[in-house]
Design an enzyme around this catalytic site. Structure first.
Site, PDB file in Angstrom:
ATOM      1  N   MET A   1      24.559   7.471   0.008  1.00  0.00           N
ATOM      2  CA  MET A   1      24.593   8.805   0.605  1.00  0.00           C
ATOM      3  C   MET A   1      24.981   8.746   2.080  1.00  0.00           C
ATOM      4  O   MET A   1      25.707   9.609   2.576  1.00  0.00           O
ATOM      5  CB  MET A   1      23.233   9.505   0.426  1.00  0.00           C
ATOM      6  CG  MET A   1      23.240  10.953   0.859  1.00  0.00           C
ATOM      7  SD  MET A   1      24.503  11.922  -0.004  1.00  0.00           S
ATOM      8  CE  MET A   1      23.545  12.617  -1.335  1.00  0.00           C
TER       9      MET A   1
ATOM     10  N   PHE B   1     -11.052  -6.363  14.775  1.00  0.00           N
ATOM     11  CA  PHE B   1      -9.994  -6.891  13.912  1.00  0.00           C
ATOM     12  C   PHE B   1      -9.638  -5.849  12.843  1.00  0.00           C
ATOM     13  O   PHE B   1     -10.509  -5.318  12.171  1.00  0.00           O
ATOM     14  CB  PHE B   1     -10.458  -8.189  13.253  1.00  0.00           C
ATOM     15  CG  PHE B   1      -9.449  -8.743  12.288  1.00  0.00           C
ATOM     16  CD1 PHE B   1      -8.198  -9.169  12.717  1.00  0.00           C
ATOM     17  CD2 PHE B   1      -9.733  -8.813  10.929  1.00  0.00           C
ATOM     18  CE1 PHE B   1      -7.263  -9.663  11.824  1.00  0.00           C
ATOM     19  CE2 PHE B   1      -8.798  -9.295  10.025  1.00  0.00           C
ATOM     20  CZ  PHE B   1      -7.553  -9.722  10.470  1.00  0.00           C
ATOM     21  N   GLN B   2      -8.361  -5.557  12.714  1.00  0.00           N
ATOM     22  CA  GLN B   2      -7.832  -4.577  11.756  1.00  0.00           C
ATOM     23  C   GLN B   2      -8.409  -3.180  11.969  1.00  0.00           C
ATOM     24  O   GLN B   2      -8.620  -2.422  11.031  1.00  0.00           O
ATOM     25  CB  GLN B   2      -8.042  -5.041  10.313  1.00  0.00           C
ATOM     26  CG  GLN B   2      -7.272  -6.329  10.038  1.00  0.00           C
ATOM     27  CD  GLN B   2      -7.130  -6.660   8.583  1.00  0.00           C
ATOM     28  OE1 GLN B   2      -8.033  -6.404   7.790  1.00  0.00           O
ATOM     29  NE2 GLN B   2      -5.993  -7.226   8.216  1.00  0.00           N
TER      30      GLN B   2
ATOM     31  N   GLU C   1       0.808  -1.232   0.000  1.00  0.00           N
ATOM     32  CA  GLU C   1       0.000   0.000   0.000  1.00  0.00           C
ATOM     33  C   GLU C   1       0.839   1.280   0.000  1.00  0.00           C
ATOM     34  O   GLU C   1       0.428   2.302  -0.547  1.00  0.00           O
ATOM     35  CB  GLU C   1      -0.950   0.029   1.198  1.00  0.00           C
ATOM     36  CG  GLU C   1      -2.062  -1.013   1.154  1.00  0.00           C
ATOM     37  CD  GLU C   1      -1.678  -2.328   1.780  1.00  0.00           C
ATOM     38  OE1 GLU C   1      -0.472  -2.542   2.052  1.00  0.00           O
ATOM     39  OE2 GLU C   1      -2.579  -3.165   2.005  1.00  0.00           O
TER      40      GLU C   1
ATOM     41  N   LYS D   1     -17.046  -0.157   6.941  1.00  0.00           N
ATOM     42  CA  LYS D   1     -17.605  -1.183   6.053  1.00  0.00           C
ATOM     43  C   LYS D   1     -19.133  -1.077   5.965  1.00  0.00           C
ATOM     44  O   LYS D   1     -19.714  -1.189   4.883  1.00  0.00           O
ATOM     45  CB  LYS D   1     -17.199  -2.560   6.588  1.00  0.00           C
ATOM     46  CG  LYS D   1     -17.502  -3.688   5.650  1.00  0.00           C
ATOM     47  CD  LYS D   1     -16.859  -4.977   6.155  1.00  0.00           C
ATOM     48  CE  LYS D   1     -17.067  -6.102   5.165  1.00  0.00           C
ATOM     49  NZ  LYS D   1     -16.409  -7.334   5.580  1.00  0.00           N
TER      50      LYS D   1
HETATM   51  C1  LIG Z   1      12.772   5.193   4.053  1.00  0.00           C
HETATM   52  C2  LIG Z   1      14.128   5.773   4.243  1.00  0.00           C
HETATM   53  N1  LIG Z   1      15.001   5.178   5.082  1.00  0.00           N
HETATM   54  C3  LIG Z   1      16.234   5.703   5.249  1.00  0.00           C
HETATM   55  C4  LIG Z   1      16.613   6.837   4.594  1.00  0.00           C
HETATM   56  C5  LIG Z   1      17.984   7.441   4.820  1.00  0.00           C
HETATM   57  N2  LIG Z   1      18.778   7.422   3.606  1.00  0.00           N
HETATM   58  C6  LIG Z   1      18.891   8.479   2.780  1.00  0.00           C
HETATM   59  S1  LIG Z   1      19.831   8.197   1.462  1.00  0.00           S
HETATM   60  C7  LIG Z   1      20.159   6.618   1.964  1.00  0.00           C
HETATM   61  C8  LIG Z   1      21.046   5.724   1.160  1.00  0.00           C
HETATM   62  C9  LIG Z   1      20.431   5.363  -0.121  1.00  0.00           C
HETATM   63  O1  LIG Z   1      21.198   4.354  -0.724  1.00  0.00           O
HETATM   64  P1  LIG Z   1      20.883   3.871  -2.186  1.00  0.00           P
HETATM   65  O2  LIG Z   1      19.430   3.659  -2.350  1.00  0.00           O
HETATM   66  O3  LIG Z   1      21.754   2.741  -2.528  1.00  0.00           O
HETATM   67  O4  LIG Z   1      21.232   5.166  -3.060  1.00  0.00           O
HETATM   68  P2  LIG Z   1      22.645   5.904  -3.249  1.00  0.00           P
HETATM   69  O5  LIG Z   1      22.762   6.926  -2.181  1.00  0.00           O
HETATM   70  O6  LIG Z   1      23.719   4.874  -3.156  1.00  0.00           O
HETATM   71  O7  LIG Z   1      22.559   6.526  -4.588  1.00  0.00           O
HETATM   72  C10 LIG Z   1      19.516   6.346   3.166  1.00  0.00           C
HETATM   73  C11 LIG Z   1      19.611   5.069   3.893  1.00  0.00           C
HETATM   74  C12 LIG Z   1      15.646   7.431   3.763  1.00  0.00           C
HETATM   75  N3  LIG Z   1      15.889   8.565   3.104  1.00  0.00           N
HETATM   76  N4  LIG Z   1      14.430   6.875   3.582  1.00  0.00           N
END
Ligand SMILES: Cc1ncc(C[n+]2csc(CCOP(=O)(O)OP(=O)(O)O)c2C)c(N)n1
Length: 589
Positions: A494, A135-136, A73, A185
């Site tokens: 990142m 439920f839910q 979702e 519902k």
């Molecule tokens: C749902 C979520 N969890 C954690 C983060 C923190 N976060 C930001 S960038 C990143 C790394 C992303 O890695 P990747 O998808 O491999 O992309 P890259 O930076 O290597 O291009 C993380 C963990 C986030 N932005 N969103």
């Protein structure tokens, strides 16, 4: 017989013939929900069924809109976001009560922070069970209060149509945003007459579209007097579809334009007045211009911290004009000298008339002299391993910058923002405010459903792709021509970069394994291509474009490539760090 037009005819001559009584339709709440969506002109909804919405799903086959079955979702909500951003229409998603509804929360927050109009419909347990931990059962209106523009719990079938009418109006009007409608519902099952209202509105909600002329004149006066002005273009320009007016305003005032992450594409980045992105990963000359400018005209941006850097060091020499549809944004993050509250398009219409033609060629020449020329030249050397910027540039060139590009969150997102050279704001779909990993694929699905006429690329990191890769099944089931470029560095890139630069290279929990993405794509019935060498980049992109259905290209890049420039967290934009190969312009021969 032809009846006289009651607006113009003499009342004496109007025929007294009785009007046929309109046929009153008695429908179930579920049917009313579907008919209301049809009446709103909804063409596509993204959803996932469950107990509380079984009656709704019973009615869906008879609806005019198409339902896309997602695999989770959260991605229904973000597909709705992608759809809304690509089309300018309201995106719609559906989930069942409890876990279905809670899975929407991240998508709603994403839409709220990026001002995207979506309507989420959730099923709720029977009213008799509300408050009894049925439920839910979750209190989804309570849970989503802080992440929606507004939400409703509908208690009577008679209220469904007026509530949906109002929900769509709220989502798309003023500052757009997400609205949730929770329907128990038994309300779906109850029967009543269907009559879709023609108008919606609330006394307590009166968005101010047309700005105060006195404020516009104060802004125009400041613009006419400035010697070193800059325009900061935000998402508001894209949302109000005001690109043409914006270009006229920039050209008439001859003011250079800088962009927030979501403002990119407000005007073609190749326009001579376009300077590129500002802020944490902004271009050097852009952040230098911010330091030097004496007037900053922010149109439709909210002074997000990723754009401003440390507030105390932001545009310290500048008078600030802030055009925003939401009065709550004025002065929230940055002191404002001239507030202009209204729709970006309406404000621009007035501003274009009020300003004098300007000439800022000297100021523009100075800004251009601050470009990273030396670095751009260094980047022209092609190493064997694919350079991320080269992949992004190749996608931009081969698609003539006409494709919709969605991204996930991380380094690849910033490389995309820096190197795509975005031409149309509505074709640049990225999660700005919330920074939602997993965004890239579902938003591409939503965008392609909304704009099947346009080519769609999703640029995604190997980490983020693993959050929503299950949506490959949706893309295959819908036979969507989506091209996915995975920028694969084997890291949560990142985060690794921050650990590299600011945590003494303490790479804690960022090395991430992955399945063989090519095989994964094939397992889903999509096409997979792997690229490990620079000279394979262009042929792979061309091949992907020629193949029907979803295509995934796994671009294996240097594991430790970093995004530059970068403003360290908490620092001013003036304290940006540069690529190690970078040479200051004064030393560039
Ligand atoms: C749902 C979520 N969890 C954690 C983060 C923190 N976060 C930001 S960038 C990143 C790394 C992303 O890695 P990747 O998808 O491999 O992309 P890259 O930076 O290597 O291009 C993380 C963990 C986030 N932005 N969103």
């Amino acid at each position: 017989m032809v009846l006289a037009d009651p607006q113009t005819a003499d009342p004496q001559t109007l025929t007294e013939e009785p009007q046929p009584t309109p046929v009153v339709e008695i429908l179930s709440g579920a049917q009313i929900t579907c008919r209301s969506l049809d009446a709103e002109g909804v063409k596509t909804v993204f959803g996932y069924p469950g107990g509380a919405v079984i009656p709704l799903y019973d009615a869906i086959p008879d609806a005019a809109f198409k339902h896309v079955l997602v695999r989770f979702e959260q991605w229904a909500a973000l597909a709705a976001v992608g759809y809304a951003r690509a089309t300018g229409e309201v995106g719609v998603c559906i989930a069942t009560s409890g876990p279905g509804a809670t899975n929407l929360v991240t998508g709603l927050a994403d839409a709220l922070l990026d001002s995207v109009p979506i309507v989420a419909i959730t099923g709720q347990v029977n009213q008799a069970l509300i408050g009894r931990d049925g439920f839910q059962e979750v209190d989804i209106t309570g849970i989503t209060l802080p992440v929606t523009k507004h939400n409703y719990l509908v208690r009577r079938a008679e209220d469904i149509a007026p509530t949906l009418k109002e929900a769509f109006y709220l989502a798309r009007s003023g500052r757009p945003g997400p609205v949730l409608v929770d329907i128990p519902k038994d309300v779906f099952l109850a029967k009543t007459r269907f009559d879709y209202p023609t108008r919606a509105g609330r006394k307590s909600y009166q968005p101010n579209l047309t700005p105060n002329l006195r404020q516009v004149r104060l802004a125009a006066d400041a613009i006419d007097k400035a010697k070193k002005p800059l325009i900061m273009a935000g998402h508001g320009i894209v949302l109000s579809n005001a690109g043409e007016l914006f270009k006229r305003f920039a050209e008439r005032s001859d003011i250079p334009v800088i962009y927030t992450l979501l403002g990119l594409g407000a005007m073609d980045e190749e326009h001579p007045l376009s300077l590129g992105m500002m802020g944490m990963h902004g271009h050097r000359h852009v952040n230098r211009a911010l330091e030097e400018c004496d007037l900053l005209v922010n149109i439709g941006a909210r002074f997000d911290d990723r754009a401003t850097g440390k507030v105390a060091g932001f545009a310290t020499n500048a008078k600030i004009v802030h055009v925003d549809i939401d009065p709550a944004e004025i002065g929230k993050n940055i002191r404002t000298d001239v507030p202009v509250v209204g729709d970006a398009g309406e404000a621009l219409k007035l501003l274009v008339h009020e300003i004098e033609p300007g000439d800022h060629s000297g100021w523009m020449a100075w800004i251009q002299s601050e470009r990273n020329v030396a670095l751009e030249r260094a980047l022209d050397d092609v190493p064997e391993t694919p350079e991320p910027y080269a992949i992004i540039k190749a996608i931009a060139e081969i698609t003539d910058r006409e494709a919709i590009v969605t991204t996930d969150v991380g380094q690849h997102q910033m490389w995309s923002a820096q190197y795509l050279g975005i031409k149309h704001g509505a074709r640049w779909i990225t999660s700005g405010g919330l920074g939602t990993m997993g965004f890239g694929l579902p938003s591409a699905i939503g965008a392609k459903m909304g704009r099947p006429d346009l080519e769609v690329w999703a640029v995604i990191g190997d980490g983020g792709f693993q959050m929503s890769s299950n949506e490959l099944a949706t893309a295959v089931q819908e036979r969507l021509d989506i091209n996915i470029a995975i920028i694969n560095n084997g890291f949560l890139g990142m985060v690794r970069q921050w650990q590299d630069l600011f945590q003494n290279r303490n790479y804690s929990e960022v090395a991430i394994s992955a399945p063989d993405f090519v095989k994964l794509a094939e397992a889903y019935g999509a096409t997979g291509i792997r690229v490990t060498k620079s000279d394979e980049i262009v042929p792979a992109i061309q091949r992907a474009r020629s193949i029907k259905g979803p295509v995934l290209i796994d671009f294996v890049i240097d594991a430790e490539a970093n995004v530059y420039p970068i403003v360290p967290p908490g620092a001013s934009n003036s304290e940006m760090m540069h690529h190690p190969q970078w040479v200051p312009p004064e030393e560039d021969l």
